[in-house]
Design an enzyme around this catalytic site. Structure first.
Site, PDB file in Angstrom:
ATOM      1  N   ARG A  20      -4.254 -13.979  -2.601  1.00 43.15           N
ATOM      2  CA  ARG A  20      -5.184 -13.312  -1.681  1.00 43.15           C
ATOM      3  C   ARG A  20      -6.468 -14.099  -1.610  1.00 43.15           C
ATOM      4  O   ARG A  20      -6.875 -14.730  -2.580  1.00 43.15           O
ATOM      5  CB  ARG A  20      -5.582 -11.945  -2.244  1.00 43.15           C
ATOM      6  CG  ARG A  20      -4.604 -10.862  -2.113  1.00 43.15           C
ATOM      7  CD  ARG A  20      -5.188  -9.608  -2.746  1.00 43.15           C
ATOM      8  NE  ARG A  20      -5.787  -8.736  -1.739  1.00 43.15           N
ATOM      9  CZ  ARG A  20      -5.057  -7.944  -0.957  1.00 43.15           C
ATOM     10  NH1 ARG A  20      -3.754  -7.912  -1.054  1.00 43.15           N
ATOM     11  NH2 ARG A  20      -5.644  -7.169  -0.072  1.00 43.15           N
ATOM     12  N   LYS A  69      -9.778  -2.824   2.656  1.00 44.24           N
ATOM     13  CA  LYS A  69     -10.023  -1.926   3.781  1.00 44.24           C
ATOM     14  C   LYS A  69     -10.553  -0.580   3.305  1.00 44.24           C
ATOM     15  O   LYS A  69     -11.372   0.031   3.969  1.00 44.24           O
ATOM     16  CB  LYS A  69      -8.733  -1.736   4.584  1.00 44.24           C
ATOM     17  CG  LYS A  69      -8.528  -2.812   5.631  1.00 44.24           C
ATOM     18  CD  LYS A  69      -7.271  -2.550   6.439  1.00 44.24           C
ATOM     19  CE  LYS A  69      -6.049  -2.925   5.668  1.00 44.24           C
ATOM     20  NZ  LYS A  69      -4.793  -2.711   6.379  1.00 44.24           N
ATOM     21  N   GLU A 118      -1.282  -2.922   8.114  1.00 41.71           N
ATOM     22  CA  GLU A 118      -1.229  -1.471   8.243  1.00 41.71           C
ATOM     23  C   GLU A 118      -2.434  -1.067   9.091  1.00 41.71           C
ATOM     24  O   GLU A 118      -3.557  -1.496   8.806  1.00 41.71           O
ATOM     25  CB  GLU A 118      -1.315  -0.824   6.851  1.00 41.71           C
ATOM     26  CG  GLU A 118      -1.154   0.670   6.959  1.00 41.71           C
ATOM     27  CD  GLU A 118      -1.278   1.394   5.623  1.00 41.71           C
ATOM     28  OE1 GLU A 118      -1.355   0.736   4.577  1.00 41.71           O
ATOM     29  OE2 GLU A 118      -1.312   2.635   5.667  1.00 41.71           O
TER      30      GLU A 118
HETATM   31  P1  ATP Z   1      -6.346  -3.958   2.079  1.00 42.81           P
HETATM   32  O1  ATP Z   1      -6.372  -3.732   0.609  1.00 42.81           O
HETATM   33  O2  ATP Z   1      -7.594  -4.581   2.592  1.00 42.81           O
HETATM   34  O3  ATP Z   1      -5.926  -2.757   2.863  1.00 42.81           O
HETATM   35  P2  ATP Z   1      -3.701  -4.823   2.506  1.00 42.81           P
HETATM   36  O4  ATP Z   1      -2.982  -5.976   1.900  1.00 42.81           O
HETATM   37  O5  ATP Z   1      -3.297  -3.472   2.105  1.00 42.81           O
HETATM   38  O6  ATP Z   1      -5.227  -5.069   2.293  1.00 42.81           O
HETATM   39  P3  ATP Z   1      -2.443  -4.941   5.032  1.00 42.81           P
HETATM   40  O7  ATP Z   1      -2.866  -4.376   6.323  1.00 42.81           O
HETATM   41  O8  ATP Z   1      -1.259  -4.350   4.367  1.00 42.81           O
HETATM   42  O9  ATP Z   1      -3.688  -4.908   4.073  1.00 42.81           O
HETATM   43  O10 ATP Z   1      -2.274  -6.517   5.147  1.00 42.81           O
HETATM   44  C1  ATP Z   1      -1.595  -7.204   6.169  1.00 42.81           C
HETATM   45  C2  ATP Z   1      -1.284  -8.570   5.660  1.00 42.81           C
HETATM   46  O11 ATP Z   1      -2.480  -9.264   5.322  1.00 42.81           O
HETATM   47  C3  ATP Z   1      -0.437  -8.502   4.407  1.00 42.81           C
HETATM   48  O12 ATP Z   1       0.587  -9.445   4.492  1.00 42.81           O
HETATM   49  C4  ATP Z   1      -1.406  -8.829   3.320  1.00 42.81           C
HETATM   50  O13 ATP Z   1      -0.763  -9.419   2.242  1.00 42.81           O
HETATM   51  C5  ATP Z   1      -2.403  -9.746   4.016  1.00 42.81           C
HETATM   52  N1  ATP Z   1      -3.709  -9.688   3.370  1.00 42.81           N
HETATM   53  C6  ATP Z   1      -4.464  -8.601   3.151  1.00 42.81           C
HETATM   54  N2  ATP Z   1      -5.576  -8.904   2.467  1.00 42.81           N
HETATM   55  C7  ATP Z   1      -5.532 -10.239   2.247  1.00 42.81           C
HETATM   56  C8  ATP Z   1      -6.384 -11.174   1.587  1.00 42.81           C
HETATM   57  N3  ATP Z   1      -7.525 -10.785   1.006  1.00 42.81           N
HETATM   58  N4  ATP Z   1      -6.008 -12.462   1.564  1.00 42.81           N
HETATM   59  C9  ATP Z   1      -4.867 -12.862   2.147  1.00 42.81           C
HETATM   60  N5  ATP Z   1      -4.019 -12.049   2.774  1.00 42.81           N
HETATM   61  C10 ATP Z   1      -4.342 -10.742   2.840  1.00 42.81           C
HETATM   62 MG    MG Z   2      -1.983  -2.080   2.517  1.00 43.48          MG
END
Ligand code: ATP
Ligand code: MG
Length: 554
Positions: free
Chosen positions: A262, A272, A37
Site C-alpha cells: 500500500r 477512507k 468499494e
Molecule cells: P480504505 O481503507 O481507504 O477504504 P480500501 O483498500 O478498503 O482502502 P478499496 O476501495 O477497497 O479501499 O480499494 C480499491 C483498491 O485500491 C483495492 O485494490 C485496494 O487494494 C487499493 N488501495 C486502497 N488503498 C491503497 C493504498 N493506500 N495504496 C495502494 N492501493 C490501495
Molecule cells: Mg475496503
C-alpha cells in the site's frame, strides 16, 4: 498520455507478467481491474492502484475494468460511485468495462448453492460472538460448529429461507467448510453470506442476504476474465481462500492474485474511514477540501493528473511496506507546474507605493513573457501606473543583514518594469506604514542602471488595474509524519493548515481566468483558481504548493 511514452522501470509485477506471456498463459491476454468499494472518495493510495492496474493493462495492450465492490450497502452510495468514475477519468484512464459486484448477486447466489450441494458450505446458527470464540487463535486451532455437519438438504432449505427473508438479521450465516485447524485463520470456515436488511444503492430491497468481500471478489474477477488480480498486501493471507473458492467452483477462469505494498504517505492519512470522519465532523470543508489527500482534493488544490501519475511511477511497486515522504509528491507537483503553467504576479499582502515622478493618470502597457523557458506560451500585457502595490514583506524599515529588497533610501527592480527608490515612508496615526513614496528611474526599463548595481527584484501590480482576490494558503493537514500511529489521529491535526488572506491583488490579465486555471505567482508559489467558491465576481485562489520545499525533515 505519457504513461506509454516513458519506458517504465521494471517491477516484480512486470516480471510475473513477462513470464506469463512467455508461457502463453491466458493466450497472451492481460486483463486487470480496479475494484473500489463506493464508500468514500478515492485518495492518493487508490491512485497508485489505478495507475498500476490501468497502466499495466495499457503497457501490455490489455484491458482494465472498473468494478465497484458494493457488498456493504450501509456505507455505500451513488455519490461515491459517481465521484469514483469522475476521478478515474480525470486521472486520464478509461475503463474497458464498468461493473458492479451487485450485478453478480444472482450468480454469486447460484455459486453458493453449488458449494452447498457439493458439501463445501453450510448454514450456521452460531452468533457472531460464538463464531469468533470458536475460531481459535494463531496458536490454537478452532473448534467445529455443531451445525457443520448439517445435511445438504437442510442447508439448501435454510439458505433459500435466508434469501426469502424468513430469518432475522444475524440469525444464520453461510460458511465455507474448509478446515477449522488451518494455520491460516482465514481458512477456518470463513463466512460467505450474512443476513442484513439494508437498502442497497443499486439493488434496493431486492436482497436481505449479502455476500462477503472475500467470496465476492474472486468470483467477480473470474466472471470478468481477469488474468492478474492486483491487490494490496493485507490480502496475502486471503489468497488461499481466493484460490479455494475458485477451485471448488471450477470457474472457467482462475485469475492470479498478486499483492503489492500500500502507499503510505507522511503527514496525511489514506484510510477512507478516517477521511470520512474528517468530512462528517467538519474538520475539513468536504471530500474535496484541498488539504485532503483525495483525488478530488488534490484536483481542487491545483494538482494535475500528470503530476499524480508521475508520482505513482516514481514510487514504484514493491512487496515491502514503506512510508513515502510528502516531499516526493510535492516535488512531482512542483516540477510539473514549473514546466507547464504560466507566470503571473499577485500581491498577497499589499503595501501601496506612489511613484512621485511618474505622470499622474498615465498607464504604460508592458509586455511580459508568460513563461521564462517557453516562448510558445506567449506574452501578456501588464499595466504600469503611478500607484502600484508590492508585498509588505518586500519592504523593511529596519532591514536585517543581507536584505536585498526595498529599504529606506534603497533601490529595487520591479519585475519586468523599472528600478524604484524609496524616498519616504508615510505612516498612519497608529504608526503603521500606510504607503511609500518612491521615484523611478525612467532609463531602467529592461536595462541595468548605469554606474550602480541593483540586486533585488520584487513583484508588483498596478493598484488601479489589479483585481481583488482571496488567497488560501494550505499546509499539511497533520503535524506528525505518521498520524495513523496516534491513538487519536484528530489530536495531531495541524491547527494552521489553512490561512485565508483577503484583500490580495492579482494582475489584470487574470480577469478571465477560468475554473482550475493554474499559475505560478512569481516568487510566491503555485496557485489554482478555486472552482467552487469563485462565483458571483469572487476570485479565490488555492495554493497548490510552495515554490520550494520549506518543511525541514525531523
Ligand atoms: P480504505 O481503507 O481507504 O477504504 P480500501 O483498500 O478498503 O482502502 P478499496 O476501495 O477497497 O479501499 O480499494 C480499491 C483498491 O485500491 C483495492 O485494490 C485496494 O487494494 C487499493 N488501495 C486502497 N488503498 C491503497 C493504498 N493506500 N495504496 C495502494 N492501493 C490501495
Ligand atoms: Mg475496503
Amino acid at each position: 498520455m505519457s504513461i506509454n511514452e516513458t519506458q517504465s522501470p521494471s517491477n516484480f509485477i512486470r516480471h510475473i507478467i513477462n513470464q506469463d506471456l512467455k508461457e502463453n498463459k491466458n493466450n497472451g491476454k492481460i486483463v486487470t481491474r480496479f475494484p473500489p468499494e463506493p464508500n468514500g472518495y478515492l485518495h492518493i493510495g487508490h491512485a497508485k492502484s489505478i495507475c498500476l492496474n490501468f497502466g499495466t493493462a495499457a503497457e501490455y495492450q490489455g484491458t482494465c475494468n472498473l468494478r465497484f465492490d458494493d457488498t456493504n450497502p450501509e456505507k455505500e452510495s451513488d455519490e461515491f460511485v459517481q465521484s469514483i468514475q469522475r476521478d478515474v477519468q480525470w486521472l486520464g484512464f478509461q475503463w474497458h468495462e464498468l461493473h458492479y459486484a451487485s450485478d453478480y448477486f444472482e450468480q454469486l447466489y447460484d455459486y453458493a448453492v453449488a458449494l452447498i450441494k457439493d458439501g463445501k458450505a453450510y448454514v450456521d446458527s452460531l452468533t457472531p460472538e460464538q463464531i469468533r470464540a470458536y475460531r481459535g487463535t494463531l496458536t490454537e486451532p478452532g473448534r467445529e460448529s455443531p451445525d457443520r455437519n448439517r445435511s445438504i438438504e437442510e442447508n439448501l432449505a435454510l439458505f433459500q429461507g435466508m434469501r426469502d427473508g424468513l430469518y432475522a438479521d444475524g440469525q444464520y450465516v453461510l460458511r465455507a467448510k474448509i478446515d477449522m485447524a488451518s494455520p491460516n485463520i482465514n481458512m477456518r470456515d470463513p463466512t460467505l453470506y450474512r443476513i442484513r436488511r439494508v437498502h442497497h444503492h443499486r439493488t434496493g430491497n431486492d436482497w436481505c442476504l449479502y455476500p462477503m468481500y472475500d467470496y465476492t471478489h474472486c468470483i467477480s474477477d473470474a466472471i470478468e476474465g481477469i488474468t492478474h488480480s492486483l491487490c494490496t498486501l493485507e490480502f496475502e493471507d486471503h489468497r488461499p481462500l481466493y484460490d479455494w473458492v475458485l477451485d471448488e467452483l471450477h470457474t472457467p477462469c482462475h485469475p492470479q492474485q498478486i499483492e503489492f505494498a500500500r502507499l503510505q504517505l507522511e503527514y496525511t492519512i489514506v484510510s477512507k474511514r478516517k477521511l470520512n470522519q474528517l468530512v462528517t465532523e467538519k474538520h475539513v470543508s468536504g471530500w474535496d477540501d484541498p488539504r485532503m489527500p483525495t483525488i478530488a482534493g488534490l484536483r481542487r488544490a491545483g494538482v494535475t493528473p500528470a503530476a499524480i501519475r508521475d508520482f505513482c511511477e516514481r514510487i514504484g511497486v514493491t512487496k515491502k511496506d514503506s512510508w513515502i515522504e510528502m516531499g516526493v509528491l510535492e516535488n512531482c507537483i512542483r516540477e510539473d507546474l514549473n514546466e507547464n503553467v504560466p507566470r503571473a504576479m499577485a500581491v498577497l499582502q499589499p503595501l501601496r507605493i506612489v511613484i512621485t515622478n511618474y505622470p499622474e493618470g498615465q498607464t504604460e502597457h508592458l509586455e511580459l513573457g508568460n513563461h521564462p523557458q517557453r516562448p510558445e506560451f506567449g506574452k501578456r500585457t501588464v499595466p504600469f501606473t503611478r500607484e502600484i502595490l508590492i508585498e509588505r514583506d518586500d519592504f523593511a524599515e529596519n532591514p536585517p543583514p543581507k536584505y536585498k529588497r526595498l529599504i529606506p533610501g534603497g533601490e529595487v527592480r520591479l519585475r519586468g518594469a523599472y528600478v524604484i527608490r524609496c524616498d519616504e515612508i508615510v505612516k498612519d496615526e497608529n504608526g503603521h506604514i500606510a504607503e511609500l513614496r518612491c521615484t523611478y528611474d525612467p532609463a531602467t526599463l529592461g536595462k541595468n542602471p548605469e554606474g550602480r548595481k541593483v540586486k533585488g527584484v520584487i513583484h508588483w501590480v498596478s493598484e488601479p488595474h489589479s483585481l481583488l482576490a482571496e488567497v488560501r494558503l494550505y499546509d499539511r493537514l497533520f503535524t506528525v509524519p505518521n498520524p495513523d500511529n496516534e491513538e487519536n489521529f484528530l489530536s495531531v491535526l495541524n491547527p494552521n493548515s489553512l490561512e485565508v488572506l483577503t484583500g490580495c491583488r492579482v494582475e489584470a490579465s487574470l480577469a478571465d481566468a477560468g475554473p482550475e486555471s493554474r499559475y505560478q505567482f512569481e516568487r510566491t508559489g503555485y496557485f489554482c483558481l478555486d472552482t467552487i467558491d469563485s462565483v458571483g465576481g469572487r476570485r479565490v485562489f488555492n495554493r497548490t504548493v510552495t515554490l520550494r520545499e520549506n518543511w525541514e525533515k525531523d
